[in-house]
Structures are given as structure tokens and as C-alpha cells.
Design a protein around this motif. Structure first.
Motif, PDB file in Angstrom:
ATOM      1  N   PRO A   5       0.861  -1.142  -0.483  1.00 11.98           N
ATOM      2  CA  PRO A   5       0.114  -0.016  -0.192  1.00 11.98           C
ATOM      3  C   PRO A   5       0.424   0.990  -0.109  1.00 11.98           C
ATOM      4  O   PRO A   5       1.667   1.400   0.224  1.00 11.98           O
ATOM      5  CB  PRO A   5      -0.734  -0.446   0.929  1.00 11.98           C
ATOM      6  N   ILE A   6      -0.338   2.423  -0.323  1.00 11.83           N
ATOM      7  CA  ILE A   6       0.946   3.249   0.248  1.00 11.83           C
ATOM      8  C   ILE A   6       0.437   3.585   1.339  1.00 11.83           C
ATOM      9  O   ILE A   6      -0.513   3.222   1.817  1.00 11.83           O
ATOM     10  CB  ILE A   6       0.498   4.848  -1.258  1.00 11.83           C
ATOM     11  N   ARG A  41       6.017   5.289  12.341  1.00  9.88           N
ATOM     12  CA  ARG A  41       7.352   5.266  11.668  1.00  9.88           C
ATOM     13  C   ARG A  41       6.953   4.817   9.974  1.00  9.88           C
ATOM     14  O   ARG A  41       6.789   3.204  10.223  1.00  9.88           O
ATOM     15  CB  ARG A  41       8.893   4.552  11.785  1.00  9.88           C
ATOM     16  N   PRO A  42       7.159   4.704   9.210  1.00  8.65           N
ATOM     17  CA  PRO A  42       6.185   3.832   7.930  1.00  8.65           C
ATOM     18  C   PRO A  42       8.082   3.066   7.579  1.00  8.65           C
ATOM     19  O   PRO A  42       9.178   2.786   7.588  1.00  8.65           O
ATOM     20  CB  PRO A  42       6.582   4.340   6.935  1.00  8.65           C
ATOM     21  N   ASP A  43       7.379   1.664   7.370  1.00 10.77           N
ATOM     22  CA  ASP A  43       8.482   0.594   6.741  1.00 10.77           C
ATOM     23  C   ASP A  43       8.327   0.659   5.893  1.00 10.77           C
ATOM     24  O   ASP A  43       7.568  -0.273   4.370  1.00 10.77           O
ATOM     25  CB  ASP A  43       8.360  -0.455   6.728  1.00 10.77           C
ATOM     26  N   LEU A  44       9.422   0.811   4.882  1.00 12.29           N
ATOM     27  CA  LEU A  44       9.736   1.063   3.413  1.00 12.29           C
ATOM     28  C   LEU A  44       9.912   0.148   2.529  1.00 12.29           C
ATOM     29  O   LEU A  44       9.842  -0.318   1.591  1.00 12.29           O
ATOM     30  CB  LEU A  44      10.750   2.012   3.355  1.00 12.29           C
ATOM     31  N   LEU A  50       4.619   6.589  -0.894  1.00 16.16           N
ATOM     32  CA  LEU A  50       4.651   8.074   0.777  1.00 16.16           C
ATOM     33  C   LEU A  50       3.612   9.202   0.075  1.00 16.16           C
ATOM     34  O   LEU A  50       3.864   9.281  -0.887  1.00 16.16           O
ATOM     35  CB  LEU A  50       6.456   7.736   1.092  1.00 16.16           C
ATOM     36  N   VAL A  51       3.493   9.671   1.353  1.00 16.10           N
ATOM     37  CA  VAL A  51       2.706  10.890   0.518  1.00 16.10           C
ATOM     38  C   VAL A  51       2.722  11.424   1.515  1.00 16.10           C
ATOM     39  O   VAL A  51       2.408  11.022   3.822  1.00 16.10           O
ATOM     40  CB  VAL A  51       0.730  10.427   0.304  1.00 16.10           C
ATOM     41  N   LEU A  52       3.354  12.657   2.052  1.00 15.38           N
ATOM     42  CA  LEU A  52       4.027  13.506   3.175  1.00 15.38           C
ATOM     43  C   LEU A  52       2.721  14.506   3.305  1.00 15.38           C
ATOM     44  O   LEU A  52       2.695  15.457   2.340  1.00 15.38           O
ATOM     45  CB  LEU A  52       5.575  13.988   3.400  1.00 15.38           C
ATOM     46  N   ALA A  77      15.796   8.583   2.147  1.00 17.66           N
ATOM     47  CA  ALA A  77      16.034   7.224   2.212  1.00 17.66           C
ATOM     48  C   ALA A  77      14.957   6.416   0.779  1.00 17.66           C
ATOM     49  O   ALA A  77      15.449   6.456   0.261  1.00 17.66           O
ATOM     50  CB  ALA A  77      15.347   5.941   3.072  1.00 17.66           C
ATOM     51  N   ALA A  78      13.913   7.541   0.491  1.00 20.18           N
ATOM     52  CA  ALA A  78      13.222   7.116  -0.225  1.00 20.18           C
ATOM     53  C   ALA A  78      13.440   7.590  -1.845  1.00 20.18           C
ATOM     54  O   ALA A  78      13.423   6.671  -2.802  1.00 20.18           O
ATOM     55  CB  ALA A  78      11.875   8.053  -0.006  1.00 20.18           C
ATOM     56  N   VAL A  79      14.483   8.188  -1.899  1.00 21.64           N
ATOM     57  CA  VAL A  79      14.661   9.131  -2.720  1.00 21.64           C
ATOM     58  C   VAL A  79      15.906   8.203  -2.838  1.00 21.64           C
ATOM     59  O   VAL A  79      16.343   7.662  -4.554  1.00 21.64           O
ATOM     60  CB  VAL A  79      15.460  10.336  -2.360  1.00 21.64           C
TER      61      VAL A  79
END
Length: 218
Positions: A5-6, A41-44, A50-52, A77-79
Motif C-alpha cells: 500500500p501507499i 514510522r513507515p516500514d519502507l 509515500l504521501v507526506l 531514504a525514499a529517494v
């Protein structure tokens, strides 16, 4: 098997303003909601995007709000992992600050504005009439971030990373006419002459969801 999911990363620090996070999350009914200031915290490894969200906090309040530095590291980390990410309002500012840009307080703007969009899949079919409610602006974009939306008072109204699947917008696609009363009470909404009914921010969220799905399938 369904795709991961997002995750909607909720950034509001005052409960009376959480309605904007609720409105945004309503556009992603299957999302995992993460209360970032509360320590979640999200588990990547378990999310596809991700939506901030926005926030009444400022990205420069890191001394009083240590979670802001944690979210900056989340962006990095997302980048690095090329996880599709969308930053909205505070999220727009935090992403650009995390990547070396600058953010300044210039006073509140709360009204409908007319944006100029670049040719980008995020904006396909999105009306240029968009609602804003913010006091901070991105004055210098982050490293590798390109301007993809502007307004008459704000050059870096939307940005995109040159290489990573990362987009940000200063406006609030989740705002609808039903929220006009709350916005007027909370931010001194200015009737600019544009029509709230001409905004269709939900389309932007649909476009981002399609981007995430395409990335997960690739």
C-alpha cells in the motif's frame, strides 16, 4: 497478491487541524496512516509509495520538534530507494529542505490561486485552480529538484526530482468546498474571485496512485 500500500505520513501537530490530514487520507482509502510526530514510522520494505501531508508546524522548528529531522532522513531514504513520494504543503517544504533547499516564513496566504503546470503526469487533467493555506514558502529548491508548477506570488509552487520518483506541491489538493468554513475560521480565507467548484484536486491524487501502481508493476 495485492501490491504493497501507499503510506500517508500525517504531520499535523495540533488535533484541531487534523481535518486536512483526514481529508487527504480519504483519497487513499487503502493506505497505511502513519502519525509521524507521535513516533510512528513507515516500514519502507512494506509500502509502494509515500504521501507526506501538510502541518501547522514549520520545517525550521527542528530544535523543538526532533521528528522533523527523522522525516528528512525518511525523504533521503525514499529517494535512494526510488519509492514514489508526494509531498503536500509542509511535505513540499520538508522535501526541498531535506535535499538542501531553503524555506522561509512570509505570512499567511489562504485562498484559491491559479497555477501554471508543467507537462507532467502528476498534473494530467488537474485544474489550474487550486486552494492554498500556508505561511512558509520554498525560496530555494533542493538539490536535483526542478520547478514544475508556479503561481503569480510563488515560483517554486511545485517541484520534481530530476531522477527519483519524487513530486511536491505547495497547494492542498484535498481541500474541497465543504472545508471552506473551517479554512475561513482557521486561516482567514480570502475570497479571490476564483470558484472552489472549479478545483479538482482529487485528480492529482488519482494520478499519483497510478504512478505508484506503475512503479510497483515494473
Amino acid at each position: 497478491m495485492s501490491s504493497p500500500p501507499i503510506a500517508v505520513v500525517r504531520n499535523e501537530v495540533h488535533s484541531e487541524y487534523e481535518y486536512h490530514c483526514d481529508a487527504l487520507s480519504g483519497n487513499f482509502p487503502d493506505a497505511r496512516e502513519v502519525e509521524f510526530p507521535a513516533g510512528e514510522r513507515p516500514d519502507l520494505d512494506r509500502v509502494a509509495g509515500l504521501v507526506l501531508t501538510g502541518s501547522t508546524a514549520g520545517v525550521y522548528e527542528r530544535d523543538d520538534r526532533p521528528w522533523i529531522d527523522d522525516e528528512r532522513r525518511l525523504v533521503e531514504a525514499a529517494v535512494e530507494r526510488e519509492i514514489p513520494t508526494l509531498g503536500v504543503c509542509f511535505g513540499h517544504q520538508l522535501v526541498n529542505r531535506a535535499l538542501g533547499g531553503t524555506v522561509e516564513n512570509v505570512g499567511t496566504t489562504a485562498r484559491l490561486v491559479e497555477a501554471e503546470f508543467a507537462d507532467d503526469p502528476l498534473f494530467e487533467g488537474v485544474s489550474p485552480v487550486v486552494p492554498v493555506a500556508h505561511a512558509d514558502v520554498v525560496t530555494d529548491t533542493g538539490d536535483e529538484m526542478e520547478v514544475i508548477a508556479s503561481a503569480d506570488y510563488y515560483r517554486a509552487f511545485g517541484t520534481r526530482h530530476r531522477d527519483a520518483p519524487l513530486w511536491t506541491v505547495q497547494f492542498h489538493p484535498e481541500f474541497t468546498p465543504e472545508l471552506r468554513g473551517r479554512l475561513a475560521n482557521d486561516f482567514g480565507w480570502d475570497e479571490s474571485g476564483l470558484r472552489f467548484e472549479d478545483a479538482n484536486g482529487a485528480r492529482l491524487f488519482e494520478n499519483f496512485r497510478s504512478i505508484v501502481e506503475a512503479s510497483a508493476d515494473s
